[in-house]
Design a protein around this motif. Structure first.
Motif, PDB file in Angstrom:
ATOM      1  N   SER A  75      30.204 -63.556 -23.276  1.00  0.00           N
ATOM      2  CA  SER A  75      29.099 -62.239 -23.374  1.00  0.00           C
ATOM      3  C   SER A  75      29.508 -61.510 -24.637  1.00  0.00           C
ATOM      4  O   SER A  75      30.950 -61.412 -24.940  1.00  0.00           O
ATOM      5  CB  SER A  75      29.009 -61.553 -22.297  1.00  0.00           C
ATOM      6  N   TYR A  76      28.727 -60.658 -25.135  1.00  0.00           N
ATOM      7  CA  TYR A  76      29.119 -59.996 -26.313  1.00  0.00           C
ATOM      8  C   TYR A  76      28.112 -58.943 -26.458  1.00  0.00           C
ATOM      9  O   TYR A  76      26.910 -58.631 -25.859  1.00  0.00           O
ATOM     10  CB  TYR A  76      28.657 -60.795 -27.676  1.00  0.00           C
ATOM     11  N   LEU A  77      28.800 -57.860 -26.901  1.00  0.00           N
ATOM     12  CA  LEU A  77      27.742 -56.440 -26.979  1.00  0.00           C
ATOM     13  C   LEU A  77      28.420 -55.984 -28.460  1.00  0.00           C
ATOM     14  O   LEU A  77      29.672 -55.644 -28.753  1.00  0.00           O
ATOM     15  CB  LEU A  77      28.302 -55.270 -25.747  1.00  0.00           C
ATOM     16  N   GLN A  78      27.237 -55.668 -29.108  1.00  0.00           N
ATOM     17  CA  GLN A  78      27.808 -55.049 -30.535  1.00  0.00           C
ATOM     18  C   GLN A  78      28.391 -53.971 -30.682  1.00  0.00           C
ATOM     19  O   GLN A  78      28.218 -52.927 -30.088  1.00  0.00           O
ATOM     20  CB  GLN A  78      26.190 -54.994 -31.136  1.00  0.00           C
TER      21      GLN A  78
ATOM     22  N   ASP B  93      21.842 -46.252 -29.248  1.00  0.00           N
ATOM     23  CA  ASP B  93      22.732 -47.308 -28.758  1.00  0.00           C
ATOM     24  C   ASP B  93      21.970 -48.701 -27.820  1.00  0.00           C
ATOM     25  O   ASP B  93      22.520 -49.609 -27.726  1.00  0.00           O
ATOM     26  CB  ASP B  93      23.604 -46.675 -27.550  1.00  0.00           C
ATOM     27  N   LEU B  94      20.723 -48.174 -27.330  1.00  0.00           N
ATOM     28  CA  LEU B  94      19.933 -49.068 -26.838  1.00  0.00           C
ATOM     29  C   LEU B  94      19.538 -50.226 -27.804  1.00  0.00           C
ATOM     30  O   LEU B  94      18.788 -51.255 -27.262  1.00  0.00           O
ATOM     31  CB  LEU B  94      18.580 -48.470 -26.237  1.00  0.00           C
ATOM     32  N   THR B  95      19.610 -49.978 -29.191  1.00  0.00           N
ATOM     33  CA  THR B  95      19.308 -51.057 -29.927  1.00  0.00           C
ATOM     34  C   THR B  95      20.349 -51.749 -30.501  1.00  0.00           C
ATOM     35  O   THR B  95      20.174 -53.042 -31.143  1.00  0.00           O
ATOM     36  CB  THR B  95      18.939 -50.503 -31.453  1.00  0.00           C
ATOM     37  N   ARG B  96      21.555 -51.855 -29.730  1.00  0.00           N
ATOM     38  CA  ARG B  96      22.676 -52.663 -30.009  1.00  0.00           C
ATOM     39  C   ARG B  96      22.471 -54.329 -29.470  1.00  0.00           C
ATOM     40  O   ARG B  96      21.757 -54.260 -28.287  1.00  0.00           O
ATOM     41  CB  ARG B  96      23.984 -52.255 -29.155  1.00  0.00           C
ATOM     42  N   ASP B  97      22.783 -55.283 -30.247  1.00  0.00           N
ATOM     43  CA  ASP B  97      22.626 -56.714 -29.832  1.00  0.00           C
ATOM     44  C   ASP B  97      23.653 -56.805 -28.489  1.00  0.00           C
ATOM     45  O   ASP B  97      24.670 -56.517 -28.528  1.00  0.00           O
ATOM     46  CB  ASP B  97      22.977 -57.683 -31.062  1.00  0.00           C
TER      47      ASP B  97
END
Length: 409
Positions: free
Chosen positions: A366-369, A272-276
């Motif tokens: 803002s955005y979270l993948q 999950d830490l690699t999400r954009d």
């Protein structure tokens, strides 16, 4: 009358040895040597990966005079062109070579340059032979009148002929201000295919690849200014040559949204830490389990990953926090900040899971993948909300007047 119509042939034909009808036009022309009638043959053809050209050939049956020339079929290009090719083997000598009457050819290793001459369609080897033929003219007379000069020319001709053995690599440079000259690239798709992983680099020696100035290879790629399943954004980067400072920032490309947005993700796996993450400059970052929250405008807008976002928070707490450096240092506060940073580092390393990361952005930019897109993410919730009056005041929305703002007299 036949019911089927034949497809009209193109005026410019590809060079093909099997073509039984090469469309060669013959015209009677005056021979400038014997002033009798000779024949000029015109062939309109296409040079692969280049453009259309007109190849003309003249011959006179009376005096045996022969001549040939090449002319571009198009206009002068907007920019000139310069090709620089390293010749290493016999294959390189077979490269197709288009030289117009405005192009010069040089070989730096021999300090040789041939000025613009008649246009010609030949090969690299043909260009060398053409230079040798030009230098051999009047050598018989020159050996009688100027034997020393003739000997120097003979030595230089030998150097040119030795180039065809390819015992030593050399360069040939074609410079044409009209932009209508050309040297064949025998591997036209190699560079693009290798970039896309279609062709292994071992299939062709990399040293044999075509090296032409201003060569452009085009292939499709994702636009860096568009985030899938979100919107257009503007990515900005600045550098200072004087001090070496580098900075980057991201802005929403569509203005402020009508509502704010709150995105909450439960971290259940280190992946999950690699999400954009796209965090605008007005977005607050919260970690409820640590009672942690940033303020609006406390961090610049950035497009990164969750891991990168945590890195920025840690860096800001450790390096730019006034309680950590200078005269404002207080031991008790320093100790607490260090302990807090250690907890953030454990989350960043994936050692502590089941924590929530929340992005609260009153501007909605803002955005979270969502790694499950276009399906819903079971571990992520998105809530659009109406901004409070305090948020509107802080964003300056309350003072904006967008209707009837022109005063009437």
């Amino acid at each position: 009358m036949s019911s089927t119509s034949e497809q009209p042939k193109s005026l410019f034909r590809d060079i093909n040895a099997d073509d039984e009808d090469p469309e060669v036009t013959e015209i009677e022309s005056l021979c400038l040597r014997c002033h009798d009638q000779g024949t000029t043959r015109l062939f309109l053809t296409k040079i692969p990966f280049f453009r259309e050209v007109i190849v003309s050939s003249f011959s006179c049956d009376h005096c045996g005079h022969h001549d040939s020339e090449l002319q571009p079929a198009g206009r002068i290009q907007e920019k000139g062109v310069q090709y620089s090719v390293t010749i290493k083997n016999s294959k390189d000598l077979d490269r197709q070579f288009v030289q117009t009457n405005s192009a010069s050819v040089s070989i730096p290793e021999l300090e040789f340059e041939s000025p613009p001459n008649k246009g010609v369609l030949t090969t690299v080897e043909g260009i060398i032979d053409r230079a040798v033929d030009g230098l051999n003219q009047d050598q018989v007379l020159r050996r009688i009148q100027h034997p020393e000069v003739a000997e120097q020319i003979d030595n230089f001709i030998k150097k040119l002929q030795d180039l065809k053995s390819c015992s030593t690599p050399f360069h040939i440079i074609l410079d044409d201000p009209s932009g209508n000259s050309f040297i064949e690239n025998p591997y036209p798709f190699f560079i693009c295919n290798e970039s896309l992983g279609i062709q292994e680099s071992e299939e062709v020696d990399k040293e044999e690849k075509f090296n032409a100035k201003d060569e452009v290879v085009q292939f499709p790629s994702n636009c860096p200014g568009y985030i899938p399943h979100f919107k257009e954004v503007v990515l900005m980067a600045s550098t200072c040559d004087a001090c070496g400072l580098r900075d980057s920032e991201v802005k929403g490309g569509a203005g402020m949204e009508p509502k704010g947005r709150k995105i909450t993700l439960k971290i259940t796996d280190p992946s999950d830490l690699t999400r954009d993450v796209l965090k605008s400059d007005m977005c607050c970052v919260m970690i409820p389990e640590l009672d942690f929250s940033t303020e609006m405008s406390s961090m610049p807008g950035k497009f990164t990953t969750l891991e990168g976002l945590l890195d920025d928070i840690i860096s800001q707490l450790e390096k730019t926090n006034p309680f950590m450096i200078g005269d404002s240092t207080q031991d008790d506060k320093v100790s607490k900040i260090k302990q807090f940073c250690e907890k953030l580092k454990k989350i960043k390393l994936g050692e502590e899971l089941d924590v929530h990361i929340c992005l609260d952005d009153p501007t909605g930019n803002s955005y979270l993948q969502n790694v499950y897109a276009p399906d819903e993410d079971p571990n992520m919730t998105i809530e659009d909300y109406t901004r409070t009056k305090e948020q509107d005041d802080e964003l300056g929305i309350s003072d904006m007047k967008t209707e009837n703002y022109e005063s009437s007299e």
